[in-house]
Design a protein around this motif. Sequence first.
Motif, short mmCIF file in Angstrom:
data_model
loop_
_atom_site.label_atom_id
_atom_site.label_comp_id
_atom_site.label_asym_id
_atom_site.label_seq_id
_atom_site.Cartn_x
_atom_site.Cartn_y
_atom_site.Cartn_z
N HIS A 1 -3.32 3.75 13.36
CA HIS A 1 -2.87 2.82 12.45
C HIS A 1 -3.43 3.16 11.03
O HIS A 1 -2.65 3.02 9.84
N GLY A 2 -4.54 3.86 10.70
CA GLY A 2 -5.11 4.22 9.42
C GLY A 2 -4.24 5.26 8.97
O GLY A 2 -3.97 5.14 7.58
N LYS A 3 -3.70 6.32 9.81
CA LYS A 3 -3.00 7.19 9.11
C LYS A 3 -1.63 6.79 8.52
O LYS A 3 -1.10 7.31 7.84
N GLY A 4 -1.03 5.90 9.51
CA GLY A 4 0.41 5.46 9.27
C GLY A 4 -0.05 4.38 7.92
O GLY A 4 1.01 4.52 7.10
N LEU A 5 -0.97 3.75 7.61
CA LEU A 5 -1.28 2.78 6.39
C LEU A 5 -1.43 3.93 5.21
O LEU A 5 -0.86 3.50 4.10
N ALA A 6 -2.12 4.84 5.38
CA ALA A 6 -2.56 5.93 4.32
C ALA A 6 -1.26 6.55 3.90
O ALA A 6 -1.07 6.64 2.66
N ALA A 7 -0.67 6.63 4.66
CA ALA A 7 0.87 7.59 4.51
C ALA A 7 1.67 6.56 3.74
O ALA A 7 2.53 7.07 2.87
N ALA A 8 1.94 5.42 4.25
CA ALA A 8 2.72 4.29 3.59
C ALA A 8 2.01 4.14 2.18
O ALA A 8 2.98 4.10 1.08
N ALA A 9 1.00 4.05 1.91
CA ALA A 9 0.29 3.80 0.56
C ALA A 9 0.75 4.90 -0.27
O ALA A 9 0.77 4.69 -1.43
N GLN A 10 0.33 5.99 0.22
CA GLN A 10 0.58 7.36 -0.50
C GLN A 10 2.13 7.43 -1.07
O GLN A 10 2.40 7.71 -2.18
#
Length: 403
Positions: free
Chosen positions: A124-133
């Motif tokens: 989930h953290g990787k998905g959120l970080a990628a979306a935020a980027q």
Amino acid sequence: MFVSNPKAGRQPYPQALHAVMSIAKAEESRQWLAGWRRLNAGATPLYAFPDLADELGVAQVSVKDESVRSELGSFKALGAPIALVRLILRTFPAQPFDPRGLLEGRHAHLLAHFTVVSATDGNHGKGLAAAAQSIGCRCVIVLHANVSTEREQAIAAYGAKIVRIAGNYDESVQHAAELAASNGWTVVSDTSYEGYEEIPRDVMQGYGTIAAEIIEATAGQPPFTHVFLQGGVGGLAAGIVSYLWEHFAEQRPLFVMVEPEQADCLYQSALLGKPAKATGAVDSVMAGLACGETSPLAWRFLEQSVDYFMTISDEQAVAAMRRLAAGSARDIPLVAGESGVAGLAGLVQLIKRASTATELGLNGDARILLISTEGATAPGVYAELSGETAGSVLARQHAWVRP
């Protein structure tokens, strides 16, 4: 451990749940994500495993392979981005934002000081970080003690600021909430709690894409009779169950929930009839499922639909990883991570119990759906557990030719 759920019924999808999650909203989310550059084009594969079906004595075993959903390596690429987009649209109603424009970064100059924070076991953290980027806002990720350095580095690669704590997953959730309150940030979590349901709902709604693709891929075929789903806090299961329940109504498949024996919050919820906490140490190798507390919002969907709840051991999960990786003459070799194989591990255990298999109709007429929710998201962990690198399995997959 295994228990039936007396609250599960065969009624049509309730209107009260439809108001929270629906096929229509899932389709809207799917369209928004269609142009995101971090997602691979098209649906993920739905593989048939005829040799595995023969081994287990059932008519069909099919596995939806979410490892190739995106460069992120898991189904979580569908949840966090949608939740973040919907959050931004609600937060800035006066701005001329559009969903696809956000994911393409066209509004980054207006969002550079907007910060989101979340606790995670990794995906989930990787998905959120990628979306935020992609969107251009800031992202802070809180990791607990059991998240591997390998997973931390994968999240940091997408520009997120990492905060480490010494506790477990549930303590990391609390720490993320405290950071948000003290800094004016917004929590984007995939689990709900009192007063916090809107964003977890959006995360779960994003997972409806998986169910939509399954229905499209099997059009004109007999429907699945059984669906085995991973536990965690219940978000993925709720997203899949809600879509299939609305689509099939009283003819929905039988749902079985599977989670680690040391992270049994959903099993305990079934016993108590309300959202509950795990009774174990919550330290499973199935890192994505090592959650100690049921999401109350997810439970509203699961308590009326999941027919059986069960737990599995880490050893059983590892055996399932190795079986999918091995492949066979008619079964494609598949890279499925430790959390992605829970459904298969649960199915294998139930087949071994003759009376239970009979009770559930796991026989020569059963058509089983499994969802492999991740690939080798931590390649070193995958190689250690499976006894083979993901690259080696993929090489055999590419060379595999079904007779």
